[in-house]
Design an enzyme around this catalytic site. Structure first.
Site, short mmCIF file in Angstrom:
data_model
loop_
_atom_site.label_atom_id
_atom_site.label_comp_id
_atom_site.label_asym_id
_atom_site.label_seq_id
_atom_site.Cartn_x
_atom_site.Cartn_y
_atom_site.Cartn_z
N GLY A 1 0.79 -1.24 0.00
CA GLY A 1 0.00 0.00 0.00
C GLY A 1 0.81 1.27 0.00
N ASN B 1 1.41 3.06 -2.61
CA ASN B 1 0.65 3.99 -3.46
C ASN B 1 -0.52 4.60 -2.68
OD1 ASN B 1 1.63 4.25 -6.35
ND2 ASN B 1 1.77 2.03 -6.03
N LEU C 1 -10.48 -7.46 -12.68
CA LEU C 1 -11.89 -7.22 -12.39
C LEU C 1 -12.77 -7.81 -13.50
CD1 LEU C 1 -11.81 -3.45 -11.31
CD2 LEU C 1 -11.68 -5.48 -9.85
N ASN D 1 -6.33 2.69 -12.58
CA ASN D 1 -5.34 1.68 -12.19
C ASN D 1 -3.94 2.26 -12.36
OD1 ASN D 1 -4.26 -1.00 -11.64
ND2 ASN D 1 -3.86 -1.18 -13.84
N HIS E 1 -0.16 1.07 -13.16
CA HIS E 1 0.56 -0.11 -13.65
C HIS E 1 2.06 0.22 -13.70
CE1 HIS E 1 1.14 -3.92 -15.63
NE2 HIS E 1 1.99 -3.30 -16.45
N GLU F 1 -12.73 -2.84 -20.23
CA GLU F 1 -12.90 -4.29 -20.05
C GLU F 1 -11.69 -5.13 -20.43
OE1 GLU F 1 -16.71 -5.83 -21.16
OE2 GLU F 1 -17.73 -4.22 -20.09
N ASP G 1 -5.33 -3.80 -18.72
CA ASP G 1 -4.36 -2.71 -18.93
C ASP G 1 -4.53 -2.01 -20.29
OD1 ASP G 1 -3.20 -3.35 -16.43
OD2 ASP G 1 -1.84 -4.78 -17.36
N GLU H 1 5.61 5.99 -9.63
CA GLU H 1 4.19 5.68 -9.43
C GLU H 1 3.54 6.63 -8.42
OE1 GLU H 1 3.02 1.59 -8.70
OE2 GLU H 1 4.88 0.90 -9.58
C1 GAR Z 1 2.86 -1.34 -7.60
O1 GAR Z 1 4.10 -1.43 -8.23
C2 GAR Z 1 1.73 -1.36 -8.62
O2 GAR Z 1 2.01 -0.67 -9.80
C3 GAR Z 1 1.60 -2.83 -8.90
O3 GAR Z 1 1.68 -3.41 -7.60
C4 GAR Z 1 2.57 -2.61 -6.80
C5 GAR Z 1 1.87 -2.30 -5.48
O4 GAR Z 1 2.72 -1.58 -4.62
N1 GAR Z 1 0.36 -3.11 -9.57
C6 GAR Z 1 0.28 -3.96 -10.61
O5 GAR Z 1 1.21 -4.64 -10.98
C7 GAR Z 1 -1.08 -4.03 -11.28
N2 GAR Z 1 -1.00 -4.69 -12.54
P1 GAR Z 1 2.15 -0.89 -3.30
O6 GAR Z 1 1.27 -1.93 -2.60
O7 GAR Z 1 3.35 -0.54 -2.51
O8 GAR Z 1 1.35 0.33 -3.72
#
Ligand code: GAR
Length: 213
Positions: free
Chosen positions: A15, A17, A96, A110, A112, A150, A153, A182
């Site tokens: 978490g 982000n 989803l 989202n 990515h 849908e 990515d 990110e």
């Molecule tokens: C992040 O790098 C995010 O972009 C990725 O999971 C990580 C979560 O980090 N998401 C994906 O790969 C979705 N396809 P966090 O829990 O520290 O935010």
């Protein structure tokens, strides 16, 4: 000042982000409020962050549901009850189903960890993305924030930013560099949405995001 954007955050892990969103709200850089945090994983640090901030949070256990439709209906119900404006997938590592996406049409974003359309789609999530980037020898990677449609990515891109890779980089250092990008991009994208500066436009068959000035 306009009403704060009511957010729900869906996550599966640490978490960071989600934390970037909370920090931007605390610093008054972002006019939003996180109303609800949902996780498909038990006891992840993302849920602890929600608890520490007094934010309503739930682990939704797949084992309590007979099938995937019923499982995701539990998410949909909680999100609708909370009347959120936007659902943020912040490291949510499940795809989803269409019924979920239809229920919140272009109200899901989202983050990515690559420059879409590279290193994305089915099977590309979390560290797998950075491993594939490392193996390929590309000199640039980065992050993308997009509205969810849908496909996996494939939705309209809001913001992207690149970061350089050197031969000294490892999978871990690439992940760290990208995560930094990110956090910045996610807050910037949310700010654009909260300030009413994004507009979906159709060009040919493709929806794109116009940024209003
Ligand atoms: C992040 O790098 C995010 O972009 C990725 O999971 C990580 C979560 O980090 N998401 C994906 O790969 C979705 N396809 P966090 O829990 O520290 O935010």
């Amino acid at each position: 000042m306009a009403k704060p954007l009511k957010l729900a955050v869906l996550l599966s892990g640490n978490g960071t982000n989600f934390q970037a969103i909370l920090d931007a709200i605390d610093a008054k850089q972002l006019n939003a409020k996180v109303e609800l945090v949902l996780s498909n994983k038990k006891e992840v640090h993302g849920l602890t962050r929600a608890k520490n901030y007094g934010i309503k949070h739930h682990w939704i256990n797949r084992k309590n549901f007979e099938n995937t439709d019923q499982y995701f209906d539990a998410y949909i119900q909680l999100l609708q009850e909370t009347e959120v404006d936007l659902v943020v997938l912040a490291g949510f590592l499940l795809v989803l189903p269409p019924r979920f996406i239809k229920a919140f049409s272009y109200k899901i974003i989202n983050i990515h960890p690559s420059l879409i359309p590279s290193f994305c789609g089915k099977g590309f999530y979390g560290e797998k993305v950075h491993q594939a980037v490392y193996n390929s020898g590309v000199k640039l990677t980065g992050a993308t924030v997009h509205f969810v449609d849908e496909g996996t990515d494939t939705g309209p891109i809001i913001r992207q930013e690149a970061t350089a890779i050197s031969t000294e980089d490892t999978v871990v250092s690439i992940a760290q560099k990208v995560l930094k990008v990110e956090h910045k991009l996610l807050v910037e994208s949310l700010k654009l949405i909260a300030d009413g500066k994004t507009k979906l436009i159709k060009q040919g068959e493709q929806y794109k995001v116009a940024i209003l000035t």
